[in-house]
Design an enzyme around this catalytic site. Structure first.
Site, PDB file in Angstrom:
ATOM      1  N   LYS A  53       0.733  -1.369  -0.054  1.00  0.00           N
ATOM      2  CA  LYS A  53      -0.081   0.020  -0.007  1.00  0.00           C
ATOM      3  C   LYS A  53       0.904   1.298  -0.100  1.00  0.00           C
ATOM      4  CE  LYS A  53      -3.706  -2.561   2.216  1.00  0.00           C
ATOM      5  NZ  LYS A  53      -4.428  -2.756   3.505  1.00  0.00           N
ATOM      6  N   GLN A  97      -4.378  -1.337   9.958  1.00  0.00           N
ATOM      7  CA  GLN A  97      -4.093  -2.674   9.194  1.00  0.00           C
ATOM      8  C   GLN A  97      -4.755  -3.829  10.161  1.00  0.00           C
ATOM      9  OE1 GLN A  97      -2.975  -3.322   6.092  1.00  0.00           O
ATOM     10  NE2 GLN A  97      -3.663  -5.336   6.343  1.00  0.00           N
ATOM     11  N   ASP A 120     -10.927   3.511   4.701  1.00  0.00           N
ATOM     12  CA  ASP A 120     -11.286   1.988   4.399  1.00  0.00           C
ATOM     13  C   ASP A 120     -12.609   1.791   4.558  1.00  0.00           C
ATOM     14  OD1 ASP A 120      -9.331   0.105   3.816  1.00  0.00           O
ATOM     15  OD2 ASP A 120      -8.600   0.293   6.078  1.00  0.00           O
TER      16      ASP A 120
END
Ligand code: NAP
Length: 284
Positions: A53, A97, A120
């Protein structure tokens, strides 16, 4: 006839090129999109995901900053970091994460991300907006699946769609997005009985269970579009999806490979969401 392969790698490269051009335009106005990444613990797969990412951010001109913590980090430390990132004007998107270490309440941590920076799309406010049919930040994997379907011109309105998996980050949001496109949607899970009889009805079949070779050729309607979200590492170390790719591609009309299907699209959507967050901020 063998299925058409939905090439997520090429489409993701196109999306990233579009993001890069828009990041350049924003930068000319003095705004550089910034991503704050929280990584707690030493899960090797998480490290690889975060590295990929961050690399994608670099390529597109998005500034990214990693905050790494030991597996022993306290929830308070994570919440304090999030508070600082929420109020940092150089950070437009925040990524936590997953998975977090077991002693951390992941739901509480995700709820501490400002909804305006929740690229997200895991915050209840953003999931609720999606449910209400007015999405703001859509979770990246479902968004990537929808972009693949749209790009390939797979018809959705009035079609039967079956999603295997009901997680908050993949299965449920994807089912809502398919519903918004007027598909008739069924969600399956580990307690669903006679999975094959349900999947054989599907014109669009999405596998997001995390079970290698769960979907076999006899479970697929001829000509269906089969999207494989699953990522499973075999004993040989190789990545495999949830779909028996070689057998199913002989039956399906469209199919995504693993790797090279949904995975690259997830990262592309994350970049796009981060760009949107920066554009939204610059418009206020
Ligand atoms: P998850 O939270 O573990 O959810 C898995 C879902 O699959 C659950 O709803 C579970 O049912 C269902 N399931 C498990 N076994 C099943 C079976 N035999 N039959 C029917 N349903 C079954 O996983 P997730 O986070 O949604 O991720 C799903 C997969 O996608 C994983 O392999 C993950 O690595 C992968 N993934 C890939 C990407 C990408 O970018 N490519 C991104 C995110 C996730 P219950 O609810 O009843 O337990």
């Amino acid at each position: 006839m063998a299925a058409q392969i939905l090439d997520g790698k090429s489409l993701a490269a196109l999306v990233r090129a579009g993001v890069k051009a828009r990041v350049e335009r924003l930068s000319q106005r003095g705004i550089r999109p910034g991503l704050g990444v929280i990584l707690a613990g030493d899960d090797p797969a998480s490290r690889v995901y975060v590295r990929n990412k961050q690399r994608a951010c670099e390529e597109t001109g998005v500034h990214s900053k990693l905050f790494g913590f030991d597996a022993s980090v306290s929830e308070t430390q994570l919440l304090q970091r999030l508070e600082a990132l929420n109020s940092d004007p150089a950070i437009h998107g925040i990524l936590v994460q997953l998975p977090l270490p077991r002693h951390i309440d992941a739901a509480r941590v995700l709820e501490a991300v400002s909804p305006a920076k929740d690229i997200d799309g895991f915050h209840a406010a953003n999931l609720g907006a999606l449910l209400a049919g007015a999405p703001r930040f859509v979770p990246c994997t479902p968004a990537g699946v929808m972009r693949l379907l749209e790009h390939a011109g797979v018809p959705l309105a009035g079609r039967r769609a079956v999603v295997i998996g009901r997680s908050n980050i993949v299965g449920k949001p994807l089912a809502l997005l398919l519903l918004q496109k007027d598909a008739t949607v069924t969600i399956c899970h580990s307690k669903s009985v006679n999975l094959g009889s349900i999947t054989r009805e599907a014109e669009i079949l999405v596998a997001a269970a995390g079970r290698a070779k769960l979907v076999t050729a006899d479970m697929v309607k001829p000509g269906a579009c089969v999207i494989d979200v699953g990522v499973n590492r075999g004993a040989d170390g190789k990545l495999a999806g949830d779909v028996d790719f070689d057998a199913v591609k002989a039956v399906a009309g469209w199919i995504t490979p693993v790797p090279g299907g949904v995975g690259p699209m997830t990262i592309a959507m994350l970049l796009e969401n981060c760009l949107h967050a920066a554009e939204n901020e610059s418009a206020t």
